[in-house]
Design a protein around this motif. Sequence first.
Motif, PDB file in Angstrom:
ATOM      1  N   ASN A   1      48.532  13.027  45.785  1.00 32.78           N
ATOM      2  CA  ASN A   1      49.635  12.417  46.518  1.00 32.78           C
ATOM      3  C   ASN A   1      50.556  11.625  45.604  1.00 32.78           C
ATOM      4  OD1 ASN A   1      49.200  12.915  49.593  1.00 32.78           O
ATOM      5  ND2 ASN A   1      47.176  12.478  48.768  1.00 32.78           N
ATOM      6  N   ASN A   2      49.980  10.959  44.598  1.00 31.97           N
ATOM      7  CA  ASN A   2      50.816  10.295  43.606  1.00 31.97           C
ATOM      8  C   ASN A   2      51.691  11.306  42.870  1.00 31.97           C
ATOM      9  OD1 ASN A   2      49.908   7.692  44.083  1.00 31.97           O
ATOM     10  ND2 ASN A   2      48.321   7.784  42.531  1.00 31.97           N
ATOM     11  N   ILE A   3      51.096  12.432  42.498  1.00 41.17           N
ATOM     12  CA  ILE A   3      51.846  13.462  41.773  1.00 41.17           C
ATOM     13  C   ILE A   3      53.033  13.936  42.595  1.00 41.17           C
ATOM     14  CG2 ILE A   3      51.720  15.836  40.911  1.00 41.17           C
ATOM     15  CD1 ILE A   3      48.807  15.219  40.106  1.00 41.17           C
ATOM     16  N   LEU A   4      52.798  14.183  43.888  1.00 40.53           N
ATOM     17  CA  LEU A   4      53.898  14.618  44.749  1.00 40.53           C
ATOM     18  C   LEU A   4      54.933  13.510  44.931  1.00 40.53           C
ATOM     19  CD1 LEU A   4      52.266  16.779  47.561  1.00 40.53           C
ATOM     20  CD2 LEU A   4      54.030  17.487  45.945  1.00 40.53           C
ATOM     21  N   GLY A   5      54.469  12.268  45.094  1.00 43.97           N
ATOM     22  CA  GLY A   5      55.400  11.161  45.247  1.00 43.97           C
ATOM     23  C   GLY A   5      56.321  11.026  44.044  1.00 43.97           C
ATOM     24  N   ILE A   6      55.761  11.144  42.859  1.00 41.21           N
ATOM     25  CA  ILE A   6      56.565  11.092  41.630  1.00 41.21           C
ATOM     26  C   ILE A   6      57.553  12.248  41.593  1.00 41.21           C
ATOM     27  CG2 ILE A   6      56.429  11.309  39.118  1.00 41.21           C
ATOM     28  CD1 ILE A   6      53.624   9.889  39.420  1.00 41.21           C
TER      29      ILE A   6
ATOM     30  N   GLU B   1      49.707   8.651  29.365  1.00 37.21           N
ATOM     31  CA  GLU B   1      48.878   7.489  29.042  1.00 37.21           C
ATOM     32  C   GLU B   1      49.293   6.880  27.712  1.00 37.21           C
ATOM     33  OE1 GLU B   1      45.890   4.690  29.849  1.00 37.21           O
ATOM     34  OE2 GLU B   1      46.779   6.221  31.135  1.00 37.21           O
ATOM     35  N   ARG B   2      49.707   7.733  26.799  1.00 39.66           N
ATOM     36  CA  ARG B   2      50.149   7.267  25.484  1.00 39.66           C
ATOM     37  C   ARG B   2      51.422   6.423  25.614  1.00 39.66           C
ATOM     38  NH1 ARG B   2      51.192  12.257  22.180  1.00 39.66           N
ATOM     39  NH2 ARG B   2      49.021  12.649  22.790  1.00 39.66           N
ATOM     40  N   PHE B   3      52.327   6.836  26.464  1.00 35.85           N
ATOM     41  CA  PHE B   3      53.593   6.129  26.657  1.00 35.85           C
ATOM     42  C   PHE B   3      53.449   4.934  27.597  1.00 35.85           C
ATOM     43  CE2 PHE B   3      55.328   9.998  24.946  1.00 35.85           C
ATOM     44  CZ  PHE B   3      56.582   9.669  24.424  1.00 35.85           C
ATOM     45  N   LEU B   4      52.642   5.103  28.656  1.00 35.88           N
ATOM     46  CA  LEU B   4      52.548   4.087  29.705  1.00 35.88           C
ATOM     47  C   LEU B   4      51.084   3.938  30.112  1.00 35.88           C
ATOM     48  CD1 LEU B   4      54.205   2.245  31.631  1.00 35.88           C
ATOM     49  CD2 LEU B   4      54.293   4.166  33.229  1.00 35.88           C
ATOM     50  N   PRO B   5      50.335   3.047  29.456  1.00 33.78           N
ATOM     51  CA  PRO B   5      48.909   2.892  29.752  1.00 33.78           C
ATOM     52  C   PRO B   5      48.662   2.639  31.237  1.00 33.78           C
ATOM     53  CG  PRO B   5      49.485   1.681  27.771  1.00 33.78           C
ATOM     54  CD  PRO B   5      50.781   2.174  28.357  1.00 33.78           C
ATOM     55  N   GLY B   6      47.670   3.355  31.770  1.00 36.78           N
ATOM     56  CA  GLY B   6      47.343   3.268  33.177  1.00 36.78           C
ATOM     57  C   GLY B   6      47.891   4.408  34.002  1.00 36.78           C
ATOM     58  N   SER B   7      48.793   5.189  33.406  1.00 37.25           N
ATOM     59  CA  SER B   7      49.442   6.251  34.178  1.00 37.25           C
ATOM     60  C   SER B   7      48.579   7.500  34.328  1.00 37.25           C
ATOM     61  CB  SER B   7      50.792   6.620  33.553  1.00 37.25           C
ATOM     62  OG  SER B   7      50.629   7.038  32.218  1.00 37.25           O
ATOM     63  N   ALA B   8      47.624   7.719  33.427  1.00 36.16           N
ATOM     64  CA  ALA B   8      46.797   8.928  33.523  1.00 36.16           C
ATOM     65  C   ALA B   8      46.019   8.938  34.840  1.00 36.16           C
ATOM     66  CB  ALA B   8      45.825   9.005  32.340  1.00 36.16           C
ATOM     67  N   ALA B   9      45.531   7.772  35.263  1.00 31.09           N
ATOM     68  CA  ALA B   9      44.781   7.710  36.519  1.00 31.09           C
ATOM     69  C   ALA B   9      45.682   8.051  37.703  1.00 31.09           C
ATOM     70  CB  ALA B   9      44.186   6.315  36.699  1.00 31.09           C
ATOM     71  N   LEU B  10      46.930   7.634  37.653  1.00 33.93           N
ATOM     72  CA  LEU B  10      47.857   7.941  38.747  1.00 33.93           C
ATOM     73  C   LEU B  10      48.169   9.422  38.801  1.00 33.93           C
ATOM     74  CD1 LEU B  10      50.392   4.974  38.518  1.00 33.93           C
ATOM     75  CD2 LEU B  10      48.298   5.157  39.852  1.00 33.93           C
ATOM     76  N   LEU B  11      48.235  10.055  37.637  1.00 35.61           N
ATOM     77  CA  LEU B  11      48.550  11.474  37.582  1.00 35.61           C
ATOM     78  C   LEU B  11      47.338  12.350  37.874  1.00 35.61           C
ATOM     79  CD1 LEU B  11      50.956  11.510  34.512  1.00 35.61           C
ATOM     80  CD2 LEU B  11      51.545  12.038  36.879  1.00 35.61           C
ATOM     81  N   ALA B  12      46.217  11.732  38.170  1.00 38.47           N
ATOM     82  CA  ALA B  12      45.012  12.493  38.528  1.00 38.47           C
ATOM     83  C   ALA B  12      44.859  12.627  40.032  1.00 38.47           C
ATOM     84  CB  ALA B  12      43.771  11.820  37.940  1.00 38.47           C
ATOM     85  N   THR B  13      45.785  12.045  40.792  1.00 36.55           N
ATOM     86  CA  THR B  13      45.668  12.061  42.251  1.00 36.55           C
ATOM     87  C   THR B  13      46.853  12.810  42.859  1.00 36.55           C
ATOM     88  OG1 THR B  13      46.658   9.847  42.190  1.00 36.55           O
ATOM     89  CG2 THR B  13      44.281   9.969  42.455  1.00 36.55           C
TER      90      THR B  13
END
Length: 396
Positions: A159-164, A145-157
């Motif tokens: 399927n997104n984590i696996l996709g990344i 989130e510090r580097f890329l605002p909005g990313s913390a929410a994506l890393l809380a799910t």
Amino acid sequence: MKNAGIIAEYNPFHKGHLWQIDELRRRGAETITILMGGDFSQRGRPAAFSKFTRAEAALRCGADLVIELPLPWAAASAPDFAFGGIYLLHSLGCIDTLSFGAEQADPEWLYDLAALLARPDFDEALKAELALGGSYPAARATVAERFLPGSAALLATPNNILGIAYLRAAAVLGWSPELACLPRQGAAHDAPAAANGFASASALRKALFADDLATLRSYVPSTAFELYCADLATGAVYNEDAFSRSLLTVLRTADSAQFAHCPSAGGEGLAHLLASSAHKAATAEELYTQLKSKRYTHARVRRLALEAYLGIDDTLPATPPFLRVLGASEAGIGLLRQAKTAATLPIAFSLADAGRLSPEAERIAALTARGDALYGLCLAQPRASGNDYSRKFLRV
């Protein structure tokens, strides 16, 4: 898009999975290959039904080829689970499209996050955040989130984590498949059944273990439901009490010094805590509760216990040494003919054949057979071991 690949557990296969396969067909996929985890899942538990039942469900619901993701990767954290799956799909030599479901179906966000997580400065910042004592997922989300605002929410799910993780693994391997990143249909991960005809696998497992077959019937394809009912009739379904007894028996009688060599041990005293907690806990859930802390997530302690139970350690091969076919349709057999010359790994149609390929393959085959023997004790009606070595691949 010609030959699409999906990495999955199908624990169990449900209508959301069917929608993904149908959507890939609609987009032009001629064959669909499933790289599927075996009898133990990434969540650190046995699968609800055997890999053979789940593979057959996938094939009868539209998949063409099912290949097993071996135990060390099937039961691993997201990065290693993803790497094992991507490595095997890439090794087939004829998969041109990677498909996965995600809560954020815009691949640009996922590509950006995958690139961020691979940066050295991100890694340094993550180490500093971890030194403050939090868990790895929380620290990663904070730094991202510090580097890329909005990313913390994506890393809380999940399927997104696996996709990344899939994108990072593909980049490491130098593989650039076409992406078919599809929005997750219906209920969120671990959520109750949705009103639009879809339910999460976790909700369906809860219904299954509560003997709520009406709910199961509503949210899984009829062909898959028939297979599940056949297993239920013979007791070939996961049982929590049976798993607890088997798990604690192995952990209490094992050489606990080996626990430190499990991939999830981390050299942080967690292996010693596992050894002592196994003698205090009366169930698997009690064991996880004793191991859980601010620093160690439930997912990590479940995986550590499963690694110690199965004998997964840091001396195993770094990459899967073979492609083991669990089942295929006629189109899948045709794809395997292409793979015969294009694949960079040997293809095996039985575990016995796989074990004869190399010393590394023999170790993975032996570990798989051990998993099969233990899985047989985790069922409502325990069964004899040796099933995995004797099973031939399924043709549908």
